[in-house]
Design an enzyme around this catalytic site. Structure first.
Site, PDB file in Angstrom:
ATOM      1  N   ARG A   1       3.633  -9.722   7.153  1.00  0.00           N
ATOM      2  CA  ARG A   1       5.019  -9.335   7.418  1.00  0.00           C
ATOM      3  C   ARG A   1       5.185  -8.496   8.676  1.00  0.00           C
ATOM      4  NH1 ARG A   1       6.655  -8.267   1.213  1.00  0.00           N
ATOM      5  NH2 ARG A   1       4.514  -8.872   0.915  1.00  0.00           N
TER       6      ARG A   1
ATOM      7  N   PRO B   1       0.813  -1.205   0.000  1.00  0.00           N
ATOM      8  CA  PRO B   1       0.000   0.000   0.000  1.00  0.00           C
ATOM      9  C   PRO B   1       0.852   1.263   0.000  1.00  0.00           C
ATOM     10  CG  PRO B   1      -0.480  -1.408   1.895  1.00  0.00           C
ATOM     11  CD  PRO B   1       0.770  -1.901   1.278  1.00  0.00           C
ATOM     12  N   GLU B   2       0.644   2.091  -0.982  1.00  0.00           N
ATOM     13  CA  GLU B   2       1.207   3.434  -0.983  1.00  0.00           C
ATOM     14  C   GLU B   2       0.060   4.408  -0.780  1.00  0.00           C
ATOM     15  OE1 GLU B   2       4.181   4.537  -3.693  1.00  0.00           O
ATOM     16  OE2 GLU B   2       4.963   2.530  -3.951  1.00  0.00           O
TER      17      GLU B   2
ATOM     18  N   HIS C   1      -2.541 -14.475  10.559  1.00  0.00           N
ATOM     19  CA  HIS C   1      -2.079 -13.078  10.573  1.00  0.00           C
ATOM     20  C   HIS C   1      -3.186 -12.050  10.791  1.00  0.00           C
ATOM     21  CE1 HIS C   1       1.583 -14.896   9.241  1.00  0.00           C
ATOM     22  NE2 HIS C   1       1.099 -15.198   8.067  1.00  0.00           N
TER      23      HIS C   1
END
Length: 273
Positions: free
Chosen positions: A111, A2-3, A92
DNA sequence: CTAGAGGCCTGCCCGC
DNA sequence: TGCGGGCAGGCCTCTA
């Protein structure tokens, strides 16, 4: 990954489900994110508070309540989904915010580069304190960038990815913006004219706007809050196009490392001085 | 002060 | 088929 456009897309997507809802429960299943998640502080600040606003600062999502706010950063691989309370857990799923509607805002991050923070006021958040202006802010123009660049000699790609200079320009869109402005990623930043910086800023704004309008870029990790992919990957001109012909001049796109990051450029359209 | 390197972390891809 | 190595990458921290 995601930017800014992805975060903007997610913000828009989740906002209708959050506004005017009361936070009933905060569940932290794994507190090992970028910084340890402070479960008790989150619960103290957020529980039984109504959500009054959802906004974005750089790549941070701010969920406002009268007593402060919840801050979420998606890092590299974070996703946010709006789910009903019966949805079973996946690997997660680190964090839930249970709403009075019965929906859950669920954070998943394989992550664990993301962050979940809370604060009473924005001034109390060190992560937000050093951020530069938004790329669409009135405060920013080519002159502003040109002025800051005079004191530095780093590569222009490093410069525009520095969140103290300007926020929201991640690796994908840095590559795309530099191609659009026909500037070599390694061009020393103090040797670029104010005119070039005007072009570059315009390119950044155009690339980000286009990406927001297509719902972000889906490569490996990104899906919108409704699970749909973003479509901007179909519009990428250089990113992930190693060896493929440049759309302008047919020269094969080349790659190099700039600041230990994958960098894509057209050697003919983006020349060093 | 700046620049550059290192580290966090897991999934995926590739080669054997 | 299974396994290990390399890579990706935002952003902070440390070193020079």
């Amino acid at each position: 990954m995601p930017e800014l456009p992805e975060v903007e897309t997610i913000c828009k997507g989740i906002s209708p489900y959050l506004l005017n809802q009361t936070i009933k429960q905060i569940i932290v299943r794994d507190c090992r994110l970028r910084w340890p998640v402070e479960t008790k502080a989150l619960q103290k600040t957020l529980i039984n508070q109504p959500i009054t606003k959802v906004s974005r600062r750089a790549k941070y999502i701010l969920i406002h309540v009268p007593t402060g706010f919840l801050i979420i950063h998606l890092g590299m691989s974070g996703t946010l989904r709006i789910l009903c309370d019966k949805t079973s857990l996946r690997k997660h799923d680190h964090f839930d915010c249970v709403l009075s509607s019965g929906n859950i805002l669920r954070y998943n991050d394989p992550r664990r580069f993301g962050a979940i923070l809370c604060a009473q006021t924005a001034n109390n958040v060190p992560q937000l304190a050093t951020l530069g202006p938004e790329p669409f802010n009135d405060r920013i123009d080519g002159k502003y960038l040109h002025q800051l660049a005079q004191k530095r000699r780093c590569a222009v790609k490093i410069f525009i990815m520095n969140a103290r200079i300007v926020v929201g320009v991640g690796n994908i869109y840095a590559n795309e913006s530099l191609f659009s402005a026909r500037i070599h990623p390694q061009h020393p930043v103090n040797e670029l004219s104010a005119t070039k910086f005007n072009h570059l800023l315009l390119a950044i704004q155009e690339v980000l706007t286009a990406a927001i309008n297509s719902g972000g870029t889906t490569l490996k990790d990104f899906y919108q809050s409704d699970g749909k992919p973003g479509y901007f990957s179909q519009e990428l001109k250089v990113y992930h196009r190693k060896g493929l012909p440049c759309f302008t001049c047919q020269t094969p796109i080349q790659t190099m490392q700039v600041g230990q990051r994958a960098t894509y450029y057209c050697p003919k359209c983006q020349k060093l001085p």
